[in-house]
Design an enzyme around this catalytic site. Structure first.
Site, PDB file in Angstrom:
ATOM      1  N   LYS A   1       2.110   2.616  -5.038  1.00  0.00           N
ATOM      2  CA  LYS A   1       2.999   2.100  -6.255  1.00  0.00           C
ATOM      3  C   LYS A   1       2.074   2.291  -7.669  1.00  0.00           C
ATOM      4  O   LYS A   1       2.639   2.664  -8.698  1.00  0.00           O
ATOM      5  CB  LYS A   1       2.999   0.523  -6.162  1.00  0.00           C
TER       6      LYS A   1
ATOM      7  N   GLY B   1      -4.337  -3.796  -4.334  1.00  0.00           N
ATOM      8  CA  GLY B   1      -5.232  -2.538  -4.667  1.00  0.00           C
ATOM      9  C   GLY B   1      -4.476  -1.497  -5.156  1.00  0.00           C
ATOM     10  O   GLY B   1      -3.703  -1.139  -4.110  1.00  0.00           O
ATOM     11  N   HIS B   2      -4.567  -1.303  -6.423  1.00  0.00           N
ATOM     12  CA  HIS B   2      -3.738  -0.015  -6.956  1.00  0.00           C
ATOM     13  C   HIS B   2      -4.679   1.106  -7.229  1.00  0.00           C
ATOM     14  O   HIS B   2      -5.379   0.784  -8.416  1.00  0.00           O
ATOM     15  CB  HIS B   2      -2.929  -0.283  -7.993  1.00  0.00           C
TER      16      HIS B   2
ATOM     17  N   GLN C   1       1.900  -5.437  -3.532  1.00  0.00           N
ATOM     18  CA  GLN C   1       2.274  -5.641  -2.135  1.00  0.00           C
ATOM     19  C   GLN C   1       3.369  -5.207  -1.635  1.00  0.00           C
ATOM     20  O   GLN C   1       4.013  -4.367  -2.426  1.00  0.00           O
ATOM     21  CB  GLN C   1       2.164  -7.121  -1.773  1.00  0.00           C
TER      22      GLN C   1
ATOM     23  N   ASP D   1       0.861  -1.242  -0.028  1.00  0.00           N
ATOM     24  CA  ASP D   1      -0.097  -0.079   0.160  1.00  0.00           C
ATOM     25  C   ASP D   1       0.935   1.168  -0.100  1.00  0.00           C
ATOM     26  O   ASP D   1       0.561   2.229   0.640  1.00  0.00           O
ATOM     27  CB  ASP D   1      -0.850   0.049   1.279  1.00  0.00           C
ATOM     28  N   GLU D   2       2.104   1.257  -0.543  1.00  0.00           N
ATOM     29  CA  GLU D   2       2.876   2.436  -0.787  1.00  0.00           C
ATOM     30  C   GLU D   2       2.510   3.349  -1.633  1.00  0.00           C
ATOM     31  O   GLU D   2       3.147   4.317  -1.787  1.00  0.00           O
ATOM     32  CB  GLU D   2       4.459   1.847  -0.870  1.00  0.00           C
TER      33      GLU D   2
END
Ligand code: IMP
Length: 433
Positions: free
Chosen positions: A16, A40-41, A222, A13-14
């Site tokens: 990306k 999730g992006h 991830q 969740d960074e």
């Protein structure tokens, strides 16, 4: 060659998705190499919000080829729904290919994911219950069904029959009803027919692109500390989010990678169970959660929030041979007068020189903090480093010095435009192209 891997350098969740979308603007190919719809992006552009779980975030660029690589576990129904939802928002998308080697996620995987989690009781992993662990278990057990088999009706019928016989026995051990072969086959044959035109051997496509000097981006999902081998096992996902996963999941070798950018937040978050040394269980944690909207894109769960952990980040930088850092969500910390940053771990009264070796050690770690100045005001309009307050620049220098890797890009808001490129030369493979 001009190849770039984008990985999550923390626990996922960074942000990306945003970064892949931004960098895909100049990419010819984007290939996602691991995970499934547990990811999730989010990409926000032109007033529209796109939420991707399986599609590479390059899909919005019509001149870019997007590939779901062989390292992925793909739920066909989710993929078809996602393609339709994305097309409804933006009719013209880039070309899409699905690797024949990617594994297919079936309803029995999702059911077993939930049942196994329930059976673990208080030792649950906190999975996304998307069936990802059980699908990769089948892969390792060599009974998984791959996309190439899935789209060949007779092969699929035979394989599904074999596998379902085993799964139904397992389900009966959990006291569940058996899954009916005919209805599963007929529903999934429909998905297979819809996906058939997209499925092919993609390793050669990626290899040719790399050897012809195209710009190829490898999109991780991830984060490093969720890696099956290098993460906080067993509180990990079942694939390889690390840069090494880009080779395993797409068909290229390590020397074909020119650059690796690691995305980290200006703080740390984690979803699900498992060790998290710098977690904040107080109002500062809640403030970060609220300001950063730290609620999962896939499950809606609250993300656990904490201070930036530079011990973990330095390890991640080396594990992934990072060439540059992308620091995201600096805007979220705006208004905090001072920030704490973890620069060391103590275990049983001693300073550690490596990482903990077990969950029990991870849970006993005492983070050592340094305090640095915070900042205030709206950062989202910054477009160059000099637009940022000096305390933000000091924070970035502090991170780079501790991690030993330069900051390549800074993200100051969720929109595509809210991005500051600090080191253009680090963005596409040492500027070779
Ligand atoms: P699974 O991947 O659904 O098996 O879940 C295993 C662990 O990885 C759980 O702690 C999940 O919360 C975490 N996880 C899986 N995907 C993501 C993601 O995209 N972001 C953050 N955490 C994730």
């Amino acid at each position: 060659m001009a190849t770039l891997v984008i990985i999550g350098a923390q626990w996922g969740d960074e942000a990306k998705g945003k970064m892949v979308d931004v960098l895909a603007d100049s990419a010819d190919v984007v290939v996602r190499y691991s995970g499934g719809n547990n990811a999730g992006h989010t990409v926000i552009t032109g007033g529209k919000t796109f939420k991707f779980q399986l599609l590479p975030a390059g899909i919005l660029h019509k001149d870019c080829i997007s590939i779901l690589g062989g390292g992925m576990a793909v739920c066909p129904k989710s993929l078809l729904d996602e393609i339709a939802a994305t097309r409804a928002q933006q009719p013209e998308l880039g070309q899409l290919m699905v690797s024949a080697s990617a594994h297919v996620v079936f309803p029995y995987h999702r059911l077993l994911d939930r049942l196994e989690e329930e059976a673990r009781g208080e030792n649950k992993i906190g999975t996304t219950t998307r069936g990802i662990g059980p699908a990769y278990t089948d892969k390792v057990q060599r009974i998984g069904i791959r996309m190439g088999e899935f789209v060949e009706p007779e092969v699929f019928r035979k394989r599904l029959g074999e596998v379902l016989a085993v799964k139904n026995r397992l389900l009966s051990m959990f006291g569940e009803n058996a899954i009916d072969f005919d209805s599963l086959y007929s529903e999934y044959s429909g998905y297979a027919a819809a996906l058939r035109p997209l499925v092919r051997e993609t390793d050669s496509v990626v290899q040719n692109a790399v050897y012809d000097g195209w710009k190829v981006m490898f999109e991780g999902a991830q984060g490093s500390f969720l890696d099956l081998d290098s993460g906080t096992y067993p509180y990990v996902t079942s694939s390889h989010p690390t840069a090494g996963g880009a080779c395993i999941g797409t068909g290229i070798g390590p020397r074909s990678i020119d650059g690796v950018l690691g995305v980290c937040k200006a703080y740390t978050t984690r979803v699900g169970e498992g060790p998290f040394p710098t977690e904040l269980l107080d109002e500062t944690g809640q403030l970060i959660r609220d300001q950063g909207q730290e609620y999962g894109t896939v499950t809606g769960r609250s993300r656990r929030c904490g201070w930036l952990d530079l011990v973990a980040l330095r390890y991640s930088a080396r594990l992934n041979s990072l060439s540059g850092l992308i620091v995201a969500k600096l805007d979220v910390l705006s208004g905090l007068p001072e920030l704490r940053v973890c620069t060391g771990y103590m275990l049983d009264g001693k300073v550690m020189d490596g990482l903990p070796t077990s969950v029990s050690e991870w849970n006993r770690v005492e983070p050592q903090y340094e305090t640095v100045a915070g900042w205030s005001g709206d950062l989202t309009t910054a477009r160059s480093l000099s637009d940022l307050p000096s305390s933000v620049r000091d924070y970035l220098d502090f991170i780079a010095a501790h991690v030993g890797i330069p900051v390549a890009i800074v993200s100051v808001g969720p929109d595509r435009d809210e991005t500051v490129v600090v080191r253009e030369d680090l963005v596409w493979g040492n500027g070779k192209n």
